[in-house]
Design a protein around this motif. Structure first.
Motif, PDB file in Angstrom:
ATOM      1  N   ALA A 193       1.832  16.057  98.962  1.00 22.96           N
ATOM      2  CA  ALA A 193       3.158  16.673  99.034  1.00 22.96           C
ATOM      3  C   ALA A 193       3.353  17.675  97.911  1.00 22.96           C
ATOM      4  O   ALA A 193       3.889  18.771  98.121  1.00 22.96           O
ATOM      5  N   GLY A 194       2.902  17.326  96.712  1.00 20.57           N
ATOM      6  CA  GLY A 194       3.041  18.235  95.581  1.00 20.57           C
ATOM      7  C   GLY A 194       2.265  19.526  95.773  1.00 20.57           C
ATOM      8  O   GLY A 194       2.756  20.615  95.462  1.00 20.57           O
ATOM      9  N   LYS A 195       1.047  19.410  96.303  1.00 22.36           N
ATOM     10  CA  LYS A 195       0.239  20.606  96.542  1.00 22.36           C
ATOM     11  C   LYS A 195       0.894  21.505  97.581  1.00 22.36           C
ATOM     12  O   LYS A 195       0.920  22.735  97.436  1.00 22.36           O
ATOM     13  N   LEU A 196       1.442  20.897  98.639  1.00 18.65           N
ATOM     14  CA  LEU A 196       2.100  21.686  99.669  1.00 18.65           C
ATOM     15  C   LEU A 196       3.336  22.390  99.117  1.00 18.65           C
ATOM     16  O   LEU A 196       3.596  23.553  99.445  1.00 18.65           O
ATOM     17  N   VAL A 197       4.104  21.705  98.274  1.00 20.65           N
ATOM     18  CA  VAL A 197       5.266  22.329  97.655  1.00 20.65           C
ATOM     19  C   VAL A 197       4.840  23.536  96.827  1.00 20.65           C
ATOM     20  O   VAL A 197       5.452  24.609  96.893  1.00 20.65           O
ATOM     21  N   ASP A 198       3.760  23.376  96.033  1.00 18.71           N
ATOM     22  CA  ASP A 198       3.272  24.488  95.212  1.00 18.71           C
ATOM     23  C   ASP A 198       2.865  25.676  96.085  1.00 18.71           C
ATOM     24  O   ASP A 198       3.191  26.835  95.786  1.00 18.71           O
ATOM     25  N   GLU A 199       2.141  25.402  97.175  1.00 17.08           N
ATOM     26  CA  GLU A 199       1.695  26.489  98.057  1.00 17.08           C
ATOM     27  C   GLU A 199       2.874  27.183  98.719  1.00 17.08           C
ATOM     28  O   GLU A 199       2.907  28.417  98.821  1.00 17.08           O
ATOM     29  N   LEU A 200       3.846  26.391  99.171  1.00 21.44           N
ATOM     30  CA  LEU A 200       5.001  26.978  99.841  1.00 21.44           C
ATOM     31  C   LEU A 200       5.884  27.749  98.863  1.00 21.44           C
ATOM     32  O   LEU A 200       6.508  28.746  99.242  1.00 21.44           O
ATOM     33  N   MET A 201       5.916  27.340  97.608  1.00 23.33           N
ATOM     34  CA  MET A 201       6.648  28.101  96.603  1.00 23.33           C
ATOM     35  C   MET A 201       5.966  29.436  96.348  1.00 23.33           C
ATOM     36  O   MET A 201       6.630  30.468  96.199  1.00 23.33           O
ATOM     37  N   GLU A 202       4.642  29.444  96.321  1.00 24.94           N
ATOM     38  CA  GLU A 202       3.912  30.692  96.128  1.00 24.94           C
ATOM     39  C   GLU A 202       4.191  31.678  97.259  1.00 24.94           C
ATOM     40  O   GLU A 202       4.224  32.895  97.047  1.00 24.94           O
ATOM     41  N   ARG A 203       4.399  31.167  98.461  1.00 24.89           N
ATOM     42  CA  ARG A 203       4.690  32.027  99.611  1.00 24.89           C
ATOM     43  C   ARG A 203       6.164  32.389  99.702  1.00 24.89           C
ATOM     44  O   ARG A 203       6.572  33.138 100.587  1.00 24.89           O
TER      45      ARG A 203
ATOM     46  N   GLU B  11      12.972  26.133  93.786  1.00 27.55           N
ATOM     47  CA  GLU B  11      13.461  25.068  92.929  1.00 27.55           C
ATOM     48  C   GLU B  11      14.983  25.005  93.036  1.00 27.55           C
ATOM     49  O   GLU B  11      15.655  26.029  93.153  1.00 27.55           O
ATOM     50  N   ALA B  12      15.520  23.782  93.001  1.00 30.77           N
ATOM     51  CA  ALA B  12      16.964  23.601  93.172  1.00 30.77           C
ATOM     52  C   ALA B  12      17.575  22.809  92.022  1.00 30.77           C
ATOM     53  O   ALA B  12      18.620  22.186  92.175  1.00 30.77           O
ATOM     54  N   GLY B  13      16.921  22.816  90.880  1.00 29.81           N
ATOM     55  CA  GLY B  13      17.467  22.128  89.717  1.00 29.81           C
ATOM     56  C   GLY B  13      16.900  20.733  89.551  1.00 29.81           C
ATOM     57  O   GLY B  13      16.324  20.156  90.466  1.00 29.81           O
ATOM     58  N   LEU B  14      17.088  20.183  88.358  1.00 31.13           N
ATOM     59  CA  LEU B  14      16.573  18.857  88.046  1.00 31.13           C
ATOM     60  C   LEU B  14      17.421  17.777  88.697  1.00 31.13           C
ATOM     61  O   LEU B  14      18.625  17.947  88.914  1.00 31.13           O
ATOM     62  N   GLU B  15      16.766  16.683  89.012  1.00 30.71           N
ATOM     63  CA  GLU B  15      17.474  15.524  89.582  1.00 30.71           C
ATOM     64  C   GLU B  15      18.523  15.038  88.585  1.00 30.71           C
ATOM     65  O   GLU B  15      18.294  15.010  87.375  1.00 30.71           O
TER      66      GLU B  15
ATOM     67  N   ARG C 184      14.021  19.182  91.861  1.00 30.91           N
ATOM     68  CA  ARG C 184      14.375  19.105  93.278  1.00 30.91           C
ATOM     69  C   ARG C 184      14.065  20.444  93.929  1.00 30.91           C
ATOM     70  O   ARG C 184      14.092  21.496  93.280  1.00 30.91           O
ATOM     71  N   TYR C 185      13.817  20.414  95.247  1.00 32.15           N
ATOM     72  CA  TYR C 185      13.389  21.621  95.962  1.00 32.15           C
ATOM     73  C   TYR C 185      14.183  21.786  97.257  1.00 32.15           C
ATOM     74  O   TYR C 185      14.641  20.813  97.859  1.00 32.15           O
ATOM     75  N   ARG C 186      14.332  23.034  97.665  1.00 32.47           N
ATOM     76  CA  ARG C 186      15.020  23.339  98.912  1.00 32.47           C
ATOM     77  C   ARG C 186      14.285  24.461  99.649  1.00 32.47           C
ATOM     78  O   ARG C 186      13.487  25.200  99.052  1.00 32.47           O
ATOM     79  N   PHE C 187      14.598  24.586 100.924  1.00 31.96           N
ATOM     80  CA  PHE C 187      14.018  25.653 101.739  1.00 31.96           C
ATOM     81  C   PHE C 187      14.683  26.984 101.394  1.00 31.96           C
ATOM     82  O   PHE C 187      15.890  27.041 101.127  1.00 31.96           O
ATOM     83  N   ASN C 188      13.910  28.048 101.406  1.00 31.06           N
ATOM     84  CA  ASN C 188      14.423  29.397 101.140  1.00 31.06           C
ATOM     85  C   ASN C 188      14.751  30.076 102.459  1.00 31.06           C
ATOM     86  O   ASN C 188      13.863  30.564 103.167  1.00 31.06           O
ATOM     87  N   GLU C 189      16.024  30.119 102.809  1.00 34.78           N
ATOM     88  CA  GLU C 189      16.421  30.692 104.088  1.00 34.78           C
ATOM     89  C   GLU C 189      16.155  32.191 104.161  1.00 34.78           C
ATOM     90  O   GLU C 189      16.098  32.773 105.256  1.00 34.78           O
ATOM     91  N   ALA C 190      15.958  32.839 103.023  1.00 37.02           N
ATOM     92  CA  ALA C 190      15.674  34.275 103.002  1.00 37.02           C
ATOM     93  C   ALA C 190      14.179  34.573 103.036  1.00 37.02           C
ATOM     94  O   ALA C 190      13.774  35.721 102.862  1.00 37.02           O
ATOM     95  N   SER C 191      13.360  33.546 103.265  1.00 36.35           N
ATOM     96  CA  SER C 191      11.911  33.764 103.289  1.00 36.35           C
ATOM     97  C   SER C 191      11.456  34.509 104.540  1.00 36.35           C
ATOM     98  O   SER C 191      10.370  35.079 104.574  1.00 36.35           O
TER      99      SER C 191
END
Length: 341
Positions: A40-50, A55-59, A69-76
């Protein structure tokens, strides 16, 4: 290319969770997707690179090192939808969550409708460089992106519109019949996508049309004829299309619509059916009563009269565009009100 990023089952699971509006830590994402924490962490890193995840701030909460914490980028990514209305080309842009962003319309430019479509695509691509998909609605027979027959927009007849547009603009394209797009949007907005079938009927200035959805997908047929109820026999030598185009003169409009409902009922037998409001009909009771003259009472569908054809149409086109953005998995989004644009 945005669609190439959604290439694996694991990625689709992660994106599906995030597209639902979830704001999660890597650990929460791993648990929801049934993945190991490193995966899951690797996928998050790859999707952030794309640029697809942000990032959505610390828990929040006390104690220990707080995870991000992470969220989807609707402007991607953005999707463009186009359809024809009263000779004009209408368009709308949605973000990667399917939320409406902007809309407009224009008359056909020099060269005809295809050059107009391409001009709209280029203008919107300049405004939204992440434009990644195009869905086009056509009021005619469509099969596998080819316009087989159409009224009023003769220049489109016989053209492989999907292939032409994909080659010219370099985007994945879906070209679909207007009623198939409308029934897709109607079923999504009413929560009917999981039903065995869903049906809607529309009597417009161009004649009658029917949209059919089976197991959540618009039904076309090998020649795009599914739903072209205008070809049904009418009175004498006329078909239902010819009767409509002459204004239903000498015809009981309620009985006319009842025959269309019956034609759908005997093949699909939907429990409920949507008929878009026309000047001929604003109340479902009379239509339901007329249908019972032809159908057993226990088999007659419950009829809903709707004023939301345009909204359903645009919602359906948007979902078709989202299906292009997220291939290989059903798009799950929260429908927004396109009428607000």
């Amino acid at each position: 290319m945005f669609t190439r990023a959604v290439k694996s089952a694991n990625e689709r699971q992660v994106l599906q969770v995030l597209r639902q509006g979830c704001v999660v830590t890597r650990q929460e994402l791993a648990e929801r997707c049934g993945l190991s924490f490193p995966t899951a962490g690797k996928l998050v890193d790859e999707l952030m690179e794309r640029g697809m995840v942000l990032e959505a701030g610390l828990e929040t909460g006390a104690g220990g090192r707080r995870p991000m914490r992470y969220r989807f980028n609707e402007a991607s990514a953005y999707a463009l939808t186009l359809f024809f209305e009263d000779g004009a080309v209408c368009w709308a842009v949605a973000d990667a969550l399917g939320h409406p962003v902007c809309s407009g319309s224009c008359g056909p430019e020099e060269g005809g409708y295809v050059p107009t479509i391409l001009a709209v695509v280029e203008r919107q691509r300049r405004a939204y460089p992440a434009l990644a998909a195009l869905a086009v609605g056509v009021p005619g027979g469509v099969a596998e992106g080819k316009v087989l027959y159409i009224d009023r927009y003769d220049e489109l007849a016989g053209r492989d519109l999907c292939a032409e547009l994909e080659q010219a603009c370099g985007l994945p394209v879906r070209v679909e019949n207007n009623m198939r797009a409308a029934v897709y949007g109607m079923a999504a907005r009413r929560g009917w996508l999981q039903r065995e079938s869903a049906v809607c009927l529309h009597l417009s200035d161009n004649g009658p049309g029917c949209g059919v959805l089976v197991h959540g997908r618009p039904l076309s047929g090998f020649a795009g004829l599914v739903g072209e109820v205008g070809y049904l026999p009418g009175n004498g030598q006329e078909n239902m299309q010819q009767m409509a185009l002459r204004g239903l003169t000498g015809v009981d409009p309620v009985d006319y619509l009842a025959r269309l409902v019956v034609s759908a009922s005997v093949f699909l037998n939907p429990e409920e059916l949507v008929v878009y409001e026309t000047s001929y009909l604003q109340n479902a009771d009379a239509l339901e009563q007329a249908c019972r003259q032809y159908l057993p009472a226990q088999a007659a569908p419950r009829i809903h009269i709707s004023r939301e054809y345009r909204q359903d149409y645009l919602t359906g086109l948007t979902r078709l565009a989202m299906d292009l953005l997220y291939p290989g998995g059903e798009w799950e989004g929260k429908e927004r009100n396109h009428a607000e644009l």
